[in-house]
Each structure stands twice: as C-alpha cells, then as structure tokens.
Design an enzyme around this catalytic site. Sequence first.
Site, PDB file in Angstrom:
ATOM      1  CD  GLU A 180       3.061  -0.129 -64.828  1.00 15.83           C
ATOM      2  OE1 GLU A 180       3.696   0.234 -63.819  1.00 15.83           O
ATOM      3  OE2 GLU A 180       1.933   0.327 -65.105  1.00 15.83           O
ATOM      4  CB  SER A 181       9.732   2.022 -64.218  1.00 14.25           C
ATOM      5  OG  SER A 181       9.370   1.534 -62.939  1.00 14.25           O
ATOM      6  CB  CYS A 233       7.289  10.454 -62.832  1.00 15.73           C
ATOM      7  SG  CYS A 233       6.887   8.716 -62.574  1.00 15.73           S
ATOM      8  CB  VAL A 288       4.964   8.591 -67.385  1.00 14.93           C
ATOM      9  CG1 VAL A 288       4.051   9.309 -68.337  1.00 14.93           C
ATOM     10  CG2 VAL A 288       5.156   9.392 -66.110  1.00 14.93           C
TER      11      VAL A 288
END
Length: 189
Positions: free
Chosen positions: A63-64, A10, A50
């Site tokens: 949430e990145s 991801c 993820v």
Amino acid sequence: MPTLYTSERCPYAARTRIVLAEKGLDYEAVEIDLSDRPAWLYEKNPLGRVPVYEEDGGLVLPESAVIMEYLEERYPEPALWPADAAERALGRLWLDRFDDRLGGAYYAARRGDGRERLDQTLADLDRALEGQPYLSGRGYGLADVGYVPWILRAVDRFGVELGPALAAWLEQLLARPAVAAEREVVAAL
C-alpha cells in the site's frame, strides 16, 4: 538493499518511486506484470497489488500510502511533510480523500464512462490550488506526491487541459528530478 515490487504503469507504485527518489534511497526494483501477476506476490500482499516495499530483516509493506508514511518516518531528511502541523494535517486529509477527490474520477475516465467527472475533478483541484502553491499549503510534500502520478497520466492518456493553478502546480513539481523522472516513465508507456 530494499526491494520495491512495482509496475511502471501503476500510479500507486509511482508514488513510492517518487518518495524513494526524493529521499535519495537506493533500492532494487522488481517489475510486476499486472496482467499476469505471479502467485508469490499474493504472499507479500494478499490483494496482489503493487507497490510492495521489502527490507532486509523481513519487513514487508504493501500500500503506497503506508509505504510513503513509513519512508518519511524512517528517513526524515529531506522532510516531505510541511513543518507546520496544520499543513501536515491538511496534506493527510488530501491523501485520505484521494479516491473521492481524484482516484475514482480518473479510473472512471479510464473505463470510458467518466471523462466529464475527471474534468470536473481537475477543475476542483485547480480551485483548491488557487491560493496556495501545494496541496497542503506552502510546502511540497507527500500530498503532492500522492496526486501527481494521476495528473501526469491524465495529461498523457486523456490530453486533459489543466487550469492555470493546477498547471502551475504541475510545472513546479516537474522541476523536481523525482517527478520529472516519473513523467519520463509515463511518456514511455
């Protein structure tokens, strides 16, 4: 010790791994199989995605982009936003428009119906970097971290040709141990 729920494949999770490495922060990585997501993941992120970053004491952040900003504020050194307010604003704009600038094109190419769009998007990124070394200007930062996982995967997965400015940008980023480690992850996928 914080926990990062992640998946090596991801690119959104890669953003968080890179920031954690840049900050020199230890964490426990829990690898999530995105083809068979555990039910408990939806308790941590109702979308089942993820990365999810969890700290002792109960803080759970999905949430990145949110995680990246949190880590930058919580651990300000080394700084991953430029000191200049205008460059920080431009970097945030790059992140805010990620889906329009690269994300949508990458995923269309991955589905098999958007390689031309990806090539055009990469050409646009190349032009944007012609007059500056990094996305937000003179300094490396979260905007660069926000884009590099997809560039690494586009090069590895699709064999894309990068224009000279984009290639120079990637070469600069690969000199950073955190980004070089992510390239190794991508190569092993």
